[in-house]
Design an enzyme around this catalytic site. Structure first.
Site, short mmCIF file in Angstrom:
data_model
loop_
_atom_site.label_atom_id
_atom_site.label_comp_id
_atom_site.label_asym_id
_atom_site.label_seq_id
_atom_site.Cartn_x
_atom_site.Cartn_y
_atom_site.Cartn_z
N SER A 213 98.02 -39.96 -33.84
CA SER A 213 97.80 -38.73 -33.07
C SER A 213 97.23 -37.62 -33.93
O SER A 213 97.79 -36.54 -34.07
CB SER A 213 99.09 -38.29 -32.37
OG SER A 213 100.17 -38.26 -33.27
N HIS B 258 108.51 -39.54 -22.45
CA HIS B 258 109.76 -39.24 -23.16
C HIS B 258 110.12 -40.49 -23.95
O HIS B 258 110.42 -41.54 -23.36
CB HIS B 258 110.88 -38.88 -22.19
CG HIS B 258 112.23 -38.81 -22.84
ND1 HIS B 258 112.62 -37.74 -23.64
CD2 HIS B 258 113.29 -39.67 -22.83
CE1 HIS B 258 113.85 -37.97 -24.07
NE2 HIS B 258 114.28 -39.12 -23.60
N ASP C 74 113.77 -30.60 -32.76
CA ASP C 74 114.25 -30.06 -34.03
C ASP C 74 113.24 -30.16 -35.16
O ASP C 74 113.61 -30.04 -36.34
CB ASP C 74 115.57 -30.74 -34.45
CG ASP C 74 116.73 -30.33 -33.55
OD1 ASP C 74 116.76 -29.16 -33.12
OD2 ASP C 74 117.57 -31.19 -33.26
#
Length: 444
Positions: free
Chosen positions: A324, A186, A238
């Site tokens: 990534s 996180h 979002d």
């Protein structure tokens, strides 16, 4: 396509997905941080301090009236890892200190991503930052909080410039089950290569929109000595939900021959308020590598299915692209990730150990991408970024030598060349030269 943010073009510089997957697996399955807590040597006794001296020459020659990007810089990257205190719960600290120095750069050729640029448009003479994370371990499970360099397929830093990127948040990793490594994170802020603050933004690189937090979880499982499997999921609040799977299968044919197959697939859909607009994209790649003696021949195919590009994380106040994108055709300059893009790669590697020169390797590859079509997106962050029928091609070459013994053991020198041609949406025409020298040494 390579990510374009605030003008300069960036690359994840992924050599092959196989290298990414195996390196990440090795990180999770080995090293003192993963030994059981019952084997802890102690906070001081288990500690280590290393320094990487990195010298980086970067030169991009860009066509169509765009300014060239060029600099020469030096970095010293110190990394400290403490051991864990003894007892049921072990605690420790990981810390880093980075120092970058301008050797040669000018105001008319900025944008390489190796040096910060001041308000006057000139690259800074030097810059530095430091940070770290606290950690706690129970058995074979470690929890960290602070600044880290993540390496998950859905949330990874880039290693393509002078300095590493970092992100701030929580990370937990575990190897309680044999052959299985799991992790979750996180993170709420990021730092790119050329900024020194720890509270920069986290981005969707191509959409150029920010997210307040990124959450992810995943696992890597070594099913057999030949087969490894990986699965991850992430949420950029979002913006999107993103899922990733990988399978890597190696087939030894003889003592000197082997076949390796690697398959990667990403699935991305919009989430919450959809700050980047509608996202409905599947991106996949498959590659086959045939190794025979000192030679390796690799063929790869990659495709993006959807009206949006395949997008991934960016770090820091400038939103520079992270790492990534574990797809085979994300290479030195371009990611070949435009909407609808199909791309092929042919690659050849030569290891000179078999010819009596250990430590010397060569690589050359050629890639072609076509069928890019972004015209079906008329609103949102990806609108008007691509044409219909856009295409690109890139040729890369690399030579690398690592000193094998003596006082300079592990010193490496690498020459990287790239020639890219394509439509404006892919980054256009440019030639790139990088010379990277690295010398790692352990202080204790």
């Amino acid at each position: 396509m390579s990510a374009q943010k605030n003008g300069p073009v960036h690359s994840t510089e992924t050599a092959t997905v196989k290298i990414h997957s195996l390196a990440a697996m090795a990180l999770l399955l080995s090293g003192p941080a993963w030994a059981g807590q019952s084997e802890s040597a102690g906070f001081i006794e288990g500690s280590s301090l290393s320094v990487l001296a990195r010298n980086y020459y970067f030169n991009t020659d860009r066509a169509n009236g765009r300014s060239n990007q060029k600099d020469w810089s030096q970095a010293f990257i110190a990394t400290y890892q403490s051991g864990f205190t003894q007892g049921l719960v072990g605690v420790g600290v990981d810390a880093f200190a980075y120092w970058g120095i301008k050797l040669d750069a000018g105001s008319g050729r900025t944008g390489t991503g190796n040096l910060p640029v001041g308000d006057d448009g000139d690259p800074d003479d030097e810059y530095a930052r430091a940070g770290g994370a606290v950690k706690a371990r129970i058995s074979n499970t470690v929890l960290r909080y602070g600044q880290m360099s993540p390496s998950a397929p859905v949330f990874a830093q880039s290693v393509s410039r002078l300095m590493p990127q970092t992100a701030t948040g929580f990370h937990v990793s575990s190897t309680e089950i044999d052959r299985l490594a799991v992790e979750a994170g996180h993170f709420t802020s990021g730092t790119d290569q050329v900024n020194t603050n720890r509270d920069g933004e986290l981005w969707a690189t191509y959409a150029l929109v920010t997210t307040p937090a990124v959450n992810y979880a995943g696992a890597r499982y070594k099913a057999t000595d030949k087969l490894s499997l990986t699965a991850y999921g992430s949420r950029f609040e979002d913006i999107w939900n993103q899922y990733y799977i990988n399978a890597n299968y190696a087939i030894p044919l003889s003592k000197a021959q082997a076949l390796t197959f690697d398959f990667n697939l990403y699935r991305t859909t919009d989430h919450g308020s959809a700050k980047a607009g509608t996202i409905d994209t599947t991106a996949g790649g498959i590659q086959a590598a045939y190794k025979f003696a000192a030679h390796t021949l690799t063929l790869a195919f990659q495709q993006v299915a959807g009206d949006q590009p395949f997008d991934y994380v960016g770090f820091g106040d400038t939103g520079r692209s992270g790492g990534s994108i574990f797809l085979p055709n994300s290479v030195q300059y371009s990611d070949f990730n435009g909407p609808g893009e199909k791309s092929w790669q042919l690659r050849y590697d030569l290891n000179m150990t078999g010819y009596g020169i250990p430590g010397l390797t060569f690589m050359v590859r050629h890639l072609r991408g076509q069928d890019i079509d972004g015209t079906r997106v008329t609103e949102g962050a990806y609108a008007n970024k691509y044409g219909d029928g856009d295409k690109e091609f890139e040729t890369d070459a690399e030579a690398r030598y690592v000193v094998q013994s003596g006082p300079a053991k592990d010193l490496s020198v690498r020459l990287r060349l790239a020639w890219h041609r394509g439509d404006a949406s892919t980054g256009g025409d440019q030639d790139q030269v990088r010379v990277i020298t690295e010398y790692p040494f352990d202080l204790f």
